[in-house]
Design an enzyme around this catalytic site. Structure first.
Site, PDB file in Angstrom:
ATOM      1  N   LYS A  91      -3.333  -4.348  -8.983  1.00 42.94           N
ATOM      2  CA  LYS A  91      -2.815  -3.008  -8.641  1.00 42.94           C
ATOM      3  C   LYS A  91      -1.621  -2.731  -9.564  1.00 42.94           C
ATOM      4  O   LYS A  91      -0.464  -2.699  -9.140  1.00 42.94           O
ATOM      5  CB  LYS A  91      -2.408  -3.005  -7.156  1.00 42.94           C
ATOM      6  CG  LYS A  91      -2.070  -1.656  -6.585  1.00 42.94           C
ATOM      7  CD  LYS A  91      -1.784  -1.756  -5.090  1.00 42.94           C
ATOM      8  CE  LYS A  91      -1.065  -0.534  -4.592  1.00 42.94           C
ATOM      9  NZ  LYS A  91      -0.750  -0.586  -3.169  1.00 42.94           N
ATOM     10  N   GLY A 120      -7.681   0.335   0.475  1.00 40.14           N
ATOM     11  CA  GLY A 120      -6.364   0.885   0.161  1.00 40.14           C
ATOM     12  C   GLY A 120      -5.949   0.634  -1.282  1.00 40.14           C
ATOM     13  O   GLY A 120      -5.304   1.484  -1.897  1.00 40.14           O
ATOM     14  N   LEU A 122      -7.878   0.334  -4.032  1.00 39.03           N
ATOM     15  CA  LEU A 122      -8.601   1.237  -4.946  1.00 39.03           C
ATOM     16  C   LEU A 122      -8.058   2.662  -4.815  1.00 39.03           C
ATOM     17  O   LEU A 122      -7.799   3.343  -5.819  1.00 39.03           O
ATOM     18  CB  LEU A 122     -10.113   1.178  -4.639  1.00 39.03           C
ATOM     19  CG  LEU A 122     -11.095   1.948  -5.531  1.00 39.03           C
ATOM     20  CD1 LEU A 122     -11.141   3.436  -5.264  1.00 39.03           C
ATOM     21  CD2 LEU A 122     -10.882   1.668  -7.013  1.00 39.03           C
ATOM     22  N   ASP A 124      -5.158   3.695  -3.801  1.00 42.28           N
ATOM     23  CA  ASP A 124      -3.807   3.809  -4.357  1.00 42.28           C
ATOM     24  C   ASP A 124      -3.823   3.874  -5.886  1.00 42.28           C
ATOM     25  O   ASP A 124      -3.158   4.719  -6.488  1.00 42.28           O
ATOM     26  CB  ASP A 124      -2.954   2.598  -3.923  1.00 42.28           C
ATOM     27  CG  ASP A 124      -2.210   2.857  -2.617  1.00 42.28           C
ATOM     28  OD1 ASP A 124      -2.363   3.947  -2.036  1.00 42.28           O
ATOM     29  OD2 ASP A 124      -1.460   1.954  -2.176  1.00 42.28           O
ATOM     30  N   LYS A 157       0.220   9.427  -0.236  1.00 43.16           N
ATOM     31  CA  LYS A 157       0.883   8.519  -1.170  1.00 43.16           C
ATOM     32  C   LYS A 157      -0.113   7.729  -2.006  1.00 43.16           C
ATOM     33  O   LYS A 157      -1.103   7.230  -1.481  1.00 43.16           O
ATOM     34  CB  LYS A 157       1.780   7.544  -0.406  1.00 43.16           C
ATOM     35  CG  LYS A 157       2.989   8.217   0.176  1.00 43.16           C
ATOM     36  CD  LYS A 157       4.070   7.234   0.501  1.00 43.16           C
ATOM     37  CE  LYS A 157       3.950   6.669   1.874  1.00 43.16           C
ATOM     38  NZ  LYS A 157       5.175   5.965   2.298  1.00 43.16           N
TER      39      LYS A 157
HETATM   40  N1  NAD Z   1      -1.259   4.952   0.246  1.00 43.56           N
HETATM   41  C1  NAD Z   1      -1.143   4.662   1.503  1.00 43.56           C
HETATM   42  O1  NAD Z   1      -0.844   5.527   2.322  1.00 43.56           O
HETATM   43  C2  NAD Z   1      -1.390   3.265   1.958  1.00 43.56           C
HETATM   44  C3  NAD Z   1      -1.339   2.967   3.318  1.00 43.56           C
HETATM   45  C4  NAD Z   1      -1.599   1.664   3.722  1.00 43.56           C
HETATM   46  C5  NAD Z   1      -1.882   0.694   2.784  1.00 43.56           C
HETATM   47  N2  NAD Z   1      -1.903   1.018   1.466  1.00 43.56           N
HETATM   48  C6  NAD Z   1      -2.210   0.003   0.474  1.00 43.56           C
HETATM   49  O2  NAD Z   1      -3.523  -0.448   0.728  1.00 43.56           O
HETATM   50  C7  NAD Z   1      -3.652  -1.793   0.271  1.00 43.56           C
HETATM   51  C8  NAD Z   1      -4.408  -2.584   1.315  1.00 43.56           C
HETATM   52  O3  NAD Z   1      -5.625  -1.935   1.561  1.00 43.56           O
HETATM   53  P1  NAD Z   1      -6.864  -2.650   2.269  1.00 43.56           P
HETATM   54  O4  NAD Z   1      -6.382  -3.430   3.416  1.00 43.56           O
HETATM   55  O5  NAD Z   1      -7.880  -1.613   2.471  1.00 43.56           O
HETATM   56  O6  NAD Z   1      -7.254  -3.757   1.228  1.00 43.56           O
HETATM   57  P2  NAD Z   1      -8.159  -3.812  -0.084  1.00 43.56           P
HETATM   58  O7  NAD Z   1      -8.300  -2.512  -0.732  1.00 43.56           O
HETATM   59  O8  NAD Z   1      -7.607  -4.951  -0.852  1.00 43.56           O
HETATM   60  O9  NAD Z   1      -9.557  -4.276   0.497  1.00 43.56           O
HETATM   61  C9  NAD Z   1      -9.657  -5.540   1.086  1.00 43.56           C
HETATM   62  C10 NAD Z   1     -10.800  -6.364   0.476  1.00 43.56           C
HETATM   63  O10 NAD Z   1     -12.023  -5.862   0.992  1.00 43.56           O
HETATM   64  C11 NAD Z   1     -12.918  -5.527  -0.065  1.00 43.56           C
HETATM   65  N3  NAD Z   1     -13.676  -4.387   0.485  1.00 43.56           N
HETATM   66  C12 NAD Z   1     -13.334  -3.092   0.532  1.00 43.56           C
HETATM   67  N4  NAD Z   1     -14.221  -2.391   1.253  1.00 43.56           N
HETATM   68  C13 NAD Z   1     -15.166  -3.274   1.663  1.00 43.56           C
HETATM   69  C14 NAD Z   1     -16.344  -3.151   2.445  1.00 43.56           C
HETATM   70  N5  NAD Z   1     -16.724  -1.988   3.012  1.00 43.56           N
HETATM   71  N6  NAD Z   1     -17.098  -4.257   2.650  1.00 43.56           N
HETATM   72  C15 NAD Z   1     -16.729  -5.446   2.135  1.00 43.56           C
HETATM   73  N7  NAD Z   1     -15.607  -5.627   1.398  1.00 43.56           N
HETATM   74  C16 NAD Z   1     -14.840  -4.544   1.177  1.00 43.56           C
HETATM   75  C17 NAD Z   1     -12.026  -5.255  -1.236  1.00 43.56           C
HETATM   76  O11 NAD Z   1     -12.694  -5.488  -2.451  1.00 43.56           O
HETATM   77  C18 NAD Z   1     -10.920  -6.280  -1.022  1.00 43.56           C
HETATM   78  O12 NAD Z   1     -11.323  -7.538  -1.494  1.00 43.56           O
HETATM   79  C19 NAD Z   1      -2.251  -2.286  -0.010  1.00 43.56           C
HETATM   80  O13 NAD Z   1      -2.088  -2.351  -1.400  1.00 43.56           O
HETATM   81  C20 NAD Z   1      -1.349  -1.229   0.573  1.00 43.56           C
HETATM   82  O14 NAD Z   1      -0.153  -1.077  -0.160  1.00 43.56           O
HETATM   83  C21 NAD Z   1      -1.682   2.274   1.051  1.00 43.56           C
END
Ligand code: NAD
Length: 383
Positions: A91, A120, A122, A124, A157
């Protein structure tokens, strides 16, 4: 000098002002089986023509790639897509550049909507790339994790990690809309669902007793069935999203830095960054919620039974109730200092006042932190 010119000069020498406003409106749409060719939600996204430009999480593409190809083939639409490896380490600015090069190579137009599909991370990264390419191009979010469905999908965001800090570069850049399909959750690993439950747990503690009760009474069902069947998961997702919307809508640009949704985001950012291999975002947020609840308990804001109940629900959701980073006083102080700087010099620490409501405090001291560490260990070990 001509008298008209002089008048112009005098007008601005007194200090001119340019005033305009930026209306923001984006759709949130539940859409089941998004890659079923009869579902036109994706095919008919505004601002994209016969060609669809997709930025997709590599892991999601590996699972859903064939369905996506058939969907666009059946709808007679061309696709250009870029797969992105989504980890916290990726990221970064290099990944953003990769996306920008892809836009450039494919001559993306100023009003061509980009379809961003992933969790999240992707959303972001891709959202940030969209915010700076040609000073901003439209995009749609298709969240594929529980966490991004209830959190990243709602807000505006976008950003990347930089200078060794989480989300240090970024923008407030709303999408034109978000398509929410909870079917994606069924292919998530359990640990990632737990991660999403961390953010829902946070919201329930400070905003909604109903949500907290639902988590307490249905934790094993939600984990076992991965949010797929019956009314409970729908209610949980709906409540989480509507509570988020009620907070974000009036304060989308965060003019008010007293934000209850910052609960769980004060002590956790530095530990999360340092332990990114062992601590997911939602897990770190939940640890911070427990830690902050210990502070509230030590200040007699609520009683022993309430703190027990909070720890017990976290446990039933398989959230961590302790992590070594929360034993490191200096790390927690550093994180609080960073958060205070980010909140323009005020701690603005949200604490639960009871289950489902909150207060803000601004007088947290080192001894509050040390005492809360002791309390956290005690309640972590108590069951
Ligand atoms: N912009 C915002 O408002 C906001 C809010 C909360 C979190 N975030 C950000 O989001 C990130 C965390 O997001 P997350 O928890 O979604 O994690 P992530 O995007 O890392 O996804 C978690 C894992 O699951 C995999 N994955 C995604 N979708 C899948 C699916 N349907 N089936 C199987 N695997 C899948 C991904 O490749 C990854 O390995 C952090 O970087 C955080 O800072 C942003």
């Amino acid at each position: 000098m001509n008298t008209n010119y002089l008048a112009d000069y005098h007008q601005f020498s007194r200090g001119g002002r340019i005033e305009t406003s930026l209306p923001v409106s984006f759709f949130l749409k539940y859409s089941s089986s998004i890659f079923d060719c009869r579902n036109k939600s994706l095919a008919s996204i505004p601002g994209s023509g016969e060609r669809k430009v997709i930025i997709i999480d590599q892991a999601v593409q590996e699972i859903y790639g064939e369905m996506i190809s058939s969907y666009f083939d059946d709808n007679k639409l061309d696709v250009v897509q870029l797969r992105i490896l989504c980890t916290e380490e990726e990221k970064n600015i290099h990944t953003v550049e990769k996306i920008l090069r892809f836009f450039e190579k494919n001559t993306v137009l100023r009003r061509e909507t980009i379809i961003c599909i992933g969790g999240g991370i992707l959303l972001d990264i891709a959202g940030y790339a969209c915010s700076i390419y040609r000073r901003g191009i439209p995009y749609v979010k298709v969240p594929t994790t529980l966490l991004s469905i209830v959190d990243a999908s709602v807000g505006s965001k976008v950003g990347i990690n930089h200078f060794g800090r989480r989300n240090r570069l970024g923008a407030y850049y709303p999408p034109i809309g978000t398509l929410i399909d909870k079917n994606f959750i069924k292919t998530e690993k359990e640990q990632n669902i737990v991660n999403g439950l961390g953010e829902i747990f946070k919201l329930s503690l400070i905003k909604s007793r109903e949500l907290f009760d639902l988590l307490q009474n249905n934790s094993s069902l939600l984990l076992r069935e991965k949010f797929q069947y019956g009314a409970v998961p729908v209610r949980v997702i709906n409540l989480a999203i509507s509570e988020m919307v009620s907070e974000l809508e009036p304060n989308l640009w965060e003019k008010d830095l007293k934000r209850c949704v910052d609960f769980g985001h004060t002590f956790s950012p530095v530990p999360e960054m340092l332990y990114s291999q062992s601590l997911l975002h939602g897990e770190a947020v939940a640890l911070d919620c427990l830690f902050s609840s210990c502070i509230a308990f030590n200040r007699s804001i609520f009683c022993n039974d309430t703190l027990h109940r909070i720890f017990s629900v976290a446990r039933s959701l398989k959230l961590k109730t302790f992590h070594e980073s929360f034993a490191d006083t200096n790390l927690l102080i550093k994180s609080l200092e960073d958060a205070t700087t980010h909140r323009n010099g005020n701690q603005n620490l949200p604490l639960p006042s009871t289950i489902g409501d909150h207060i803000f405090v601004n007088d947290i001291t080192e001894s509050d932190i040390v005492n809360a560490q002791t309390t956290m260990v005690k309640y972590h070990e108590s069951e």
